[in-house]
Enzyme design. Sequence first.
Site, PDB file in Angstrom:
ATOM      1  N   GLY A 190      -3.198  25.008  13.062  1.00  0.00           N
ATOM      2  CA  GLY A 190      -3.077  25.380  11.655  1.00  0.00           C
ATOM      3  C   GLY A 190      -1.610  25.395  11.240  1.00  0.00           C
ATOM      4  O   GLY A 190      -1.187  24.679  10.351  1.00  0.00           O
ATOM      5  N   PHE A 191      -0.846  26.274  11.887  1.00  0.00           N
ATOM      6  CA  PHE A 191       0.617  26.358  11.703  1.00  0.00           C
ATOM      7  C   PHE A 191       1.016  26.774  10.293  1.00  0.00           C
ATOM      8  O   PHE A 191       2.164  26.610   9.894  1.00  0.00           O
ATOM      9  CB  PHE A 191       1.293  25.030  12.060  1.00  0.00           C
ATOM     10  CG  PHE A 191       0.839  24.449  13.367  1.00  0.00           C
ATOM     11  CD1 PHE A 191       0.955  25.182  14.534  1.00  0.00           C
ATOM     12  CD2 PHE A 191       0.290  23.185  13.428  1.00  0.00           C
ATOM     13  CE1 PHE A 191       0.523  24.661  15.745  1.00  0.00           C
ATOM     14  CE2 PHE A 191      -0.143  22.658  14.639  1.00  0.00           C
ATOM     15  CZ  PHE A 191      -0.026  23.391  15.796  1.00  0.00           C
ATOM     16  N   ILE A 213       2.324  42.408  26.001  1.00  0.00           N
ATOM     17  CA  ILE A 213       1.793  41.049  26.105  1.00  0.00           C
ATOM     18  C   ILE A 213       0.354  41.159  26.606  1.00  0.00           C
ATOM     19  O   ILE A 213       0.092  41.668  27.691  1.00  0.00           O
ATOM     20  CB  ILE A 213       2.649  40.197  27.070  1.00  0.00           C
ATOM     21  CG1 ILE A 213       4.115  40.180  26.606  1.00  0.00           C
ATOM     22  CG2 ILE A 213       2.094  38.777  27.168  1.00  0.00           C
ATOM     23  CD1 ILE A 213       4.346  39.701  25.191  1.00  0.00           C
ATOM     24  N   THR A 223      -2.009  32.784  27.798  1.00  0.00           N
ATOM     25  CA  THR A 223      -2.014  32.283  26.420  1.00  0.00           C
ATOM     26  C   THR A 223      -0.684  32.593  25.733  1.00  0.00           C
ATOM     27  O   THR A 223      -0.205  31.815  24.912  1.00  0.00           O
ATOM     28  CB  THR A 223      -3.186  32.872  25.607  1.00  0.00           C
ATOM     29  OG1 THR A 223      -3.143  34.296  25.680  1.00  0.00           O
ATOM     30  CG2 THR A 223      -4.518  32.367  26.117  1.00  0.00           C
ATOM     31  N   GLY A 241       2.773  40.842  18.562  1.00  0.00           N
ATOM     32  CA  GLY A 241       2.405  39.503  18.071  1.00  0.00           C
ATOM     33  C   GLY A 241       3.400  38.443  18.499  1.00  0.00           C
ATOM     34  O   GLY A 241       4.594  38.705  18.645  1.00  0.00           O
ATOM     35  N   GLU A 278       4.824  33.383  15.890  1.00  0.00           N
ATOM     36  CA  GLU A 278       5.945  32.640  15.294  1.00  0.00           C
ATOM     37  C   GLU A 278       7.242  32.702  16.100  1.00  0.00           C
ATOM     38  O   GLU A 278       8.041  31.772  16.035  1.00  0.00           O
ATOM     39  CB  GLU A 278       6.241  33.146  13.865  1.00  0.00           C
ATOM     40  CG  GLU A 278       5.181  33.995  13.259  1.00  0.00           C
ATOM     41  CD  GLU A 278       4.446  33.356  12.070  1.00  0.00           C
ATOM     42  OE1 GLU A 278       3.427  33.912  11.681  1.00  0.00           O
ATOM     43  OE2 GLU A 278       4.880  32.332  11.538  1.00  0.00           O
TER      44      GLU A 278
HETATM   45 MO1  MOS Z   1       1.579  31.122  10.111  1.00  0.00          MO
HETATM   46  S1  MOS Z   1       3.045  30.032   9.108  1.00  0.00           S
HETATM   47  O1  MOS Z   1       1.580  32.560   9.245  1.00  0.00           O
HETATM   48  O2  MOS Z   1       0.162  30.222  10.017  1.00  0.00           O
END
Ligand code: MOS
Length: 735
Positions: free
Chosen positions: A235-236, A623, A628, A696, A699
């Site tokens: 998705g990104f 983590i 993953t 998280g 990013e």
């Molecule tokens: Mo990410 S740029 O919040 O899919």
Amino acid sequence: MPGYIGSATSRVDGRAKVTGEAKYAGEFNVAGLVHGYVVESTIPKGRIARIDTSEALAVAGVIDVLTHRHRPPVADKDDAYKDEVAPEKGSPYRPLYDDSIHFSGQPLALVLAEDWETARVAASMVRVEYQKEPHITDLHVQRDKAFAIDAPAKSRGDAEKSFAAAAVRHVAEYFIPTEHHNPMELFASTAMWDDGKLTVYDKTQGVQNVQKYLCGVFDMQPEDVRVMSPYMGGGFGAGLRPQYQVVLAVLGARALKRPVRVMLTRAQMYALGHRPASIERLALGASSGGKLEAMTHEAIAVTSQLEEFARNDTGWGNLLYKSATAKFEHQLVKLDVPTSCDMRAPGAATGVYALECAMDELAIALKIDPVQLRLQCYSDRDQGEDIPYTSKQLRECYRQGAAAFGWDKRKVEPRSMRDGSEFVGWGMATGVWEALQMPATVRIVLTANGHAEVATAASDIGTGTYTIMAQVAADMLGLPIDNISVKLGDSTLPQCPLEGGSWIASSVCNAIANTARAVRGDLLKLAKGMKDSPLADASVDDVALIDGKIVSTRDTNRAVSIVSVMQSDNAERITREEANKVTEDKSHARNVHSAVFAEVKVDEDLGVIRVTRVVNAVAAGRILNLKTAHSQMMGGVVWGIGMALHEETLFDHRFGRVMNANIAEYHVPVNADVHDINIIFVEEPDEIVNPLGIKGLGEIGIVGVAAAIANAVHHATGKRVRDLPITLDKVVQFN
Ligand code: MOS
């Protein structure tokens, strides 16, 4: 808590993914499926003077051709088109709405045919006459028309004055070109219209966002619209906002009362959102000893004529480096392109690239080691808000990263390290991102056979959400992971936000914890009702679910198996639904950090750059899954290599069109570009950020990577390239 959390558990959906059992939005085959093919605008701005579909309609197998003049009704108010992540200001683009053309590649017609090939060939026969208007797609030409928007970070003191007075100064502009997401899976939607009810398989990072959007656009009730996205091939950020193909598929299904699939081609996907090109100006002023006295970060980024999309490019320096004064400004330039959108670490990937190259240049001017300069300027507080962090193990990232890389063996002078005909360069940079949590609800259904289904509407965009949810649920319910099934990607499941912003892991896992606690409470109630119950006096907080049993934590001999508890009451299932608790507490900054070290080798004659080693030391709280998580970070580094050396959407500004709308000429790293990548997770216990201490990882992997590589290229060659990507033509004349 022993068990699955933190372990390197393999993906629970791995087999489904590699066998093709996991279906993507364009793979749901239903009887009578109609295929749609999009006719796009070849001009970036103007009007449709005439559109002639007669020739296309005459092709055998073509059922209909929809245009703005020939389609089912759609909403005519901006509000109906505003999805969860729509920019606050502006009018969202309305697919197939009227005769106006806002960008090249805009859909002008949808050919509907019995098969895709027929639709495609007929699409080439749709004749469009345009009324052209002048367009501009070049940021550099239009930069004088930039206008300031609210800066995401607060300025402090008089940065310009302090800069002018500083002993050592660095000022420069950096440029990041337009980039496109290019997920492997093509954007597609399959829409089924059944007597007033709509079911859509869509490629999206947020099924409930798309559901709400479709209700707005088509004036439908939520209970009549179901959107599903069980699996995604990447998705990104491109899948955060509903994309136009979902509207087109629904238009087709409503018009024909038949199921319709619209799948975009790779080339057509270059007319979706993109990472906006930006010019980033950094001005850093320091004392001769290397203390920052002034920090100015100004960004000029691209948006469309329709909406004002902007992210935090400039505020990151406020988090990382102590500076007596600071100034931040964000400007936008409107161009005749689709509205730019989020792409992995939006704002940070670009802004931190510029900041971290500027810090490298300042370190050189100061004759201070780049790591040392960052440690000297290290900030333990978010200076914008003047608050401490929930946790910040960035010093440890620098230390462990440098040690693993062998940074102490670096020779200071550029062009001083060699390997045969190649110059060797070592560079480093810092990464930073947010550690957010969003409201999410998770449902757990525990059945009498000791299985549990865990469900929420999140999409797993490929990051491993299915797997971490199964791990957390298994530990919290005391069941083997094989007894857990996870259901995601269906708008009828409990509320969940978009999978984005690196917030899904913290949001859904803390929700699982709360729901599991409720299940535990129900089990305890049943256990207490059993004859001679060993847990008669226990309260929910002094029992745990371990190894299929409900166990007193005070005396582990007092235990009853979950299955026997359920059987004692003839309970077939326990169903609970709880949300996470999202804190309103603004007394701490919540961030993840990294230190990136890169080695490049640059051919002396040809300028060919290879990124031979990267060490990325990451501090991101707990983590959940080493395997993953490691993959996430590797992917981020690989993308950082692409950002540094390869990625660039090229426009022919005369026509306002993308020239390299394919993955042959839009370069991304391939296997041969990827060498040694070492990911280190720095321990970072955090009891404040959220109950499970999860920050998280979506990013942070990319942030800082391009800067570390750019700094390494400078160290190798003595040539400072500030505009990305750093292609060989920009470095080859380094004598
Ligand atoms: Mo990410 S740029 O919040 O899919």
